[in-house]
Write an enzyme that holds these catalytic residues in place. Structure first.
Site, PDB file in Angstrom:
ATOM      1  N   LYS A   1       0.856  -1.194   0.000  1.00 18.25           N
ATOM      2  CA  LYS A   1       0.000   0.000   0.000  1.00 18.25           C
ATOM      3  C   LYS A   1       0.880   1.227   0.000  1.00 18.25           C
ATOM      4  O   LYS A   1       2.030   1.165   0.452  1.00 18.25           O
ATOM      5  CB  LYS A   1      -0.872   0.025   1.269  1.00 18.25           C
ATOM      6  CG  LYS A   1      -2.104   0.883   1.132  1.00 18.25           C
ATOM      7  CD  LYS A   1      -3.160   0.163   0.346  1.00 18.25           C
ATOM      8  CE  LYS A   1      -4.507   0.831   0.395  1.00 18.25           C
ATOM      9  NZ  LYS A   1      -5.543  -0.144   0.000  1.00 18.25           N
TER      10      LYS A   1
HETATM   11  N1  GLU Z   1      -7.124   0.116  -3.443  1.00 18.57           N
HETATM   12  C1  GLU Z   1      -7.857  -1.070  -3.736  1.00 18.57           C
HETATM   13  C2  GLU Z   1      -7.907  -1.982  -2.518  1.00 18.57           C
HETATM   14  O1  GLU Z   1      -7.751  -1.573  -1.403  1.00 18.57           O
HETATM   15  C3  GLU Z   1      -7.388  -1.751  -4.994  1.00 18.57           C
HETATM   16  C4  GLU Z   1      -5.961  -2.198  -4.982  1.00 18.57           C
HETATM   17  C5  GLU Z   1      -5.457  -2.676  -6.345  1.00 18.57           C
HETATM   18  O2  GLU Z   1      -6.232  -2.737  -7.265  1.00 18.57           O
HETATM   19  O3  GLU Z   1      -4.266  -2.986  -6.389  1.00 18.57           O
HETATM   20  O4  GLU Z   1      -8.222  -3.147  -2.634  1.00 18.57           O
END
Ligand code: GLU
Length: 449
Positions: free
Chosen positions: A135
């Site tokens: 993240k």
């Molecule tokens: N931000 C989204 C999540 O928390 C998508 C992450 C992604 O597609 O890599 O799942």
């Protein structure tokens, strides 16, 4: 940028250049009962205890493989240089390249990004896509920045973290207050150093190799799960009343899609307030209204209510699609729903989780419920690597297959073991990550192994 603020949830929220810079008078209550980090570790420990994860291995799975923090200075309109912090945390890569979104929010800090990165590790394992978990985030005040300033911040962030990224290393995506435009800037900046590389980020605009269906994917995935989980509770989507906390990308799409099934969305909130209409709120029109710069409270035919009243509305399905920790020990008792579909990441504190469990509310947990985004990110990455494009129907069908299968696996385990869907999901995720780590030779198998 998104002026829904808290309404971004697990997916991306939208840009709008018309920013109603109003004060956050009716900001929904977010109790600092527990940080996201403590929430996620609490659930991890509950599951790890049950499946007897050895203490030394637990220490590895709780912490991150790599944490990068960078400085992002920006000269702003006031003539002063403001210094923001950017983070990229790569939690676990046993199952594949690191994967996860980037959020822009003034409250972002390293602990929050760590927690969200570990959620991605379990999420990708639970739905069986070949990625690890990561993240990113920048603690910038999105609502006060111009589009040009956001572009500068995004490019500067990419310049400073590109060394740890790559289409087979770590692939960012949108999250709270970031969207396809932000991904386009990131891809472009990466391309200056490495050549055109569409698979470096997912959630891109269609014109730059984004996937059809990606923008709606998290909301659509939630509703696939609702359909799958509804019969066991005796619920029919067409007769259900739905309340949505956070009308950003995830909440907005979930509302529009669930209405297509005949459900009634009777309550909606965003960072500026909450509204109610027993007759149903037309989510398509509301979406257009907000996109045109309108305020939620000024939408036709709704009554303005407080954030606490929204939480307490009698409904069949409550969808938290805002920030973490919004359902907590002080408001969970007032909830009046049969099912919670966690569109946001870690919206429910352990105290609320226990309380709701005692009330007989079924919680479809974040790591399963909002995985639709990363599933279609996986499809986007696959299409980019193959220089090929699928049509939207194919994407949605494939998404449905994965979400339904994942729900069945998690719910079968939950009933066999008599545990919540959340604990069953974590157990499954942890087991799969351990299996991959073992196969790579990272974990000793014992004398017989
Ligand atoms: N931000 C989204 C999540 O928390 C998508 C992450 C992604 O597609 O890599 O799942």
């Amino acid at each position: 940028m998104s002026h829904a603020g808290h309404a971004g949830a697990a997916g991306d929220s939208r840009h709008s250049d018309k920013s109603p810079r109003v004060a956050n008078r009716a900001k929904p209550a977010r109790l600092a009962e527990m940080s996201n980090f403590d929430i996620v570790n609490h659930y991890f420990d509950l599951a790890a205890d049950r499946i007897d994860v050895p203490e030394d291995l637990r220490a590895v799975l709780r912490s991150a493989y790599r944490e990068v923090q960078v400085q992002i200075p920006l000269r702003q309109a006031d003539g002063k240089v403001h210094v923001y912090s950017g983070y990229r945390v790569q939690h676990n890569g046993a199952r594949g390249p690191y994967k996860g979104g980037v959020r822009f929010h003034p409250e972002v800090d390293l602990d929050e990004v760590r927690a969200l990165a570990s959620l991605m590790t379990w999420k990708t394992a639970i739905v069986g896509v070949p990625f690890g978990g990561a993240k990113g985030g920048i603690n910038c005040p999105v609502d006060d920045l111009s589009k040009a300033e956001l572009q500068k911040i995004t490019r500067s962030f990419m310049d400073k973290i590109e060394k740890v990224l790559g289409p087979t290393r770590d692939i960012p995506a949108p999250d709270v207050n970031t969207n396809a435009q932000v991904m386009a800037w990131m891809m472009d900046e990466y391309g200056k150093l490495h050549g055109h590389t569409p698979a470096i980020v997912t959630g891109k605009p269609i014109s730059l190799g984004g996937s059809y269906g990606r923008e709606a994917a998290t909301g659509r995935g939630l509703i696939y799960l609702f359909r799958e989980a509804a019969p066991a509770l005796g619920l029919a989507p067409s007769e259900s009343r739905v309340v949505i906390q956070g009308f950003g990308n995830v909440g907005g799409w979930a509302g529009r899609i669930v209405q297509g099934l005949g459900a009634k969305v009777i309550g909606v909130s965003d960072a500026h307030g909450a509204v109610h209409s027993e007759a149903g709120i037309a989510c398509d029109e509301l979406h257009e209204h907000l996109r045109a710069g309108g305020k939620l409270a000024e939408f036709r035919g709704v009554d303005v209510i407080t954030a606490d009243e929204l939480i307490a509305l009698e409904c069949e399905v409550f969808i938290p699609a805002a920030l973490g920790g919004m359902i907590h020990g002080a408001n969970a008792e007032s909830m009046n729903c049969r099912m919670i579909l966690e569109g946001a990441n870690s919206p429910t504190t352990p105290a609320a989780d226990a309380l709701l469990h005692d009330k007989g509310v079924t919680i479809v947990p974040d790591v399963l419920a909002n995985a639709g985004g990363v599933v279609v990110s996986y499809f986007e990455w696959v299409q980019n690597l193959q220089h090929f494009r699928w049509d939207e129907r194919e994407v949605n069908d494939k998404l449905g297959t994965i979400m339904r299968r994942s729900y069945r696996e998690v719910s079968a385990r939950a009933s066999e073991q008599a545990v919540s869907l959340r604990i069953a999901a974590y157990e499954l995720g942890i087991e799969r990550v351990m299996e991959a780590a073992k196969a790579r030779g990272y974990i000793e198998d014992g004398p017989e192994g």
